[in-house]
Design an enzyme around this catalytic site. Structure first.
Site, PDB file in Angstrom:
ATOM      1  N   ASP A  97      47.490  39.842  37.935  1.00 31.60           N
ATOM      2  CA  ASP A  97      46.146  39.381  38.269  1.00 31.60           C
ATOM      3  C   ASP A  97      46.226  38.593  39.566  1.00 31.60           C
ATOM      4  OD1 ASP A  97      47.519  37.408  36.131  1.00 31.60           O
ATOM      5  OD2 ASP A  97      46.487  36.251  37.677  1.00 31.60           O
TER       6      ASP A  97
ATOM      7  N   ASP B  91      45.298  34.975  41.065  1.00 28.07           N
ATOM      8  CA  ASP B  91      45.075  33.682  40.434  1.00 28.07           C
ATOM      9  C   ASP B  91      43.685  33.124  40.753  1.00 28.07           C
ATOM     10  OD1 ASP B  91      46.613  31.929  38.721  1.00 28.07           O
ATOM     11  OD2 ASP B  91      46.388  30.432  40.290  1.00 28.07           O
TER      12      ASP B  91
END
Ligand SMILES: [Zn+2]
Length: 264
Positions: A203, A205
């Site tokens: 992902d 952040d």
């Protein structure tokens, strides 16, 4: 039956169990308590490999409650000298994207309250300027689609970062963020083990983009999508590892020093 022996270990998520053939599980008590799970020792392309699920078999240990000292100690007790450490990370800068595999070369410790040493007396100061084994790092980076370099900041967790924290880390030039990379790396160094992480970006952040911020589901989903790729890659790397001590000083930095602990 004598305890099984393995020179190479993988510390990773529980999705790695089927990575091993012919598995035997062994309970390894240590002076620091029990590791997060029994160590599974099996076969990867003809090489015995020890596997330890970092968070426990059922993911019962959050990052800040993992018994890192017991985990590394248990592996060395079985003969392990080289540790490959796949982990999930968040990306902090545009140069990485979800799905990327990265072997970072630097670490920043932003954890707190974790026991990060076996040293309990005397003057033992562990060299840690380069936190990862160069030989293992190179073996990982030689695999297809893996990039090398970048700084991984390790936060205490279990919460994710605020947007301000995340922006601050990115502004420092740090590339990756994670919750388990420390003290795993330094404990491996203290035990004279070769250690290198293989970070899967799951992902971006919080605060790096304008989105909702990272969620647990996103992390697990990206990891699940990439697990087969990771397993194949690690199997290839295991078959191509240098001999322990070849091209690195991980096992010799303490020569002539009085370590305050007896190596298992
Ligand atoms: Zn090494």
């Amino acid at each position: 039956m004598p305890a099984p022996h393995a020179r190479v270990a993988v510390i990773g998520g529980s999705g790695f169990y089927e990575f091993l053939g012919d598995v035997r599980e062994v309970e390894v008590p240590t002076p620091y308590g029990d590791p997060t799970a029994p160590v599974a020792v099996g076969d990867v392309a003809g090489t015995p490999v020890a596997f330890l699920p970092r968070h426990g078999k059922g993911h019962e240990f959050p990052p800040h409650l993992i018994n890192y000292r017991a985990n590394l100690w248990a592996l060395r007790s079985l003969g392990v000298r080289q540790v490959l450490a796949p982990c999930a990370v968040g990306g902090l800068r545009d140069e990485v994207a979800p799905g990327d595999l990265v072997v970072p070369d630097q670490l920043v410790d932003r954890t707190s309250g974790r026991v990060q040493s076996y040293v309990e007396r005397g003057a033992v100061h562990v060299p840690f300027a380069d936190p990862y084994c160069p030989a293992l790092s190179q073996a990982l980076a030689a695999a297809d689609g893996v990039r090398q370099g970048g700084t991984m900041v390790v936060i205490e967790g279990p919460r994710f970062s605020t947007r301000a924290e995340s922006r601050h880390y990115a502004d420092q030039g740090w590339t990756l963020i994670n919750m388990t990379g420390h003290p795993e790396a330094v404990l491996a160094r203290e035990l004279l083990l070769c250690y290198a992480p293989l970070a899967l970006v799951t992902d971006m952040d919080a605060g790096v983009g304008s989105g909702e911020g990272v969620g647990q589901e996103e992390v697990f989903a990206t990891f699940a999508r990439n697990i087969d790729r990771l397993k194949d890659l690690l199997a290839g790397v295991v078959g191509a590892l240098p001999a322990p001590g070849e091209g690195c000083a991980c096992a010799s930095w303490a020569d002539g020093l009085d370590l305050s602990y007896e190596l298992p």
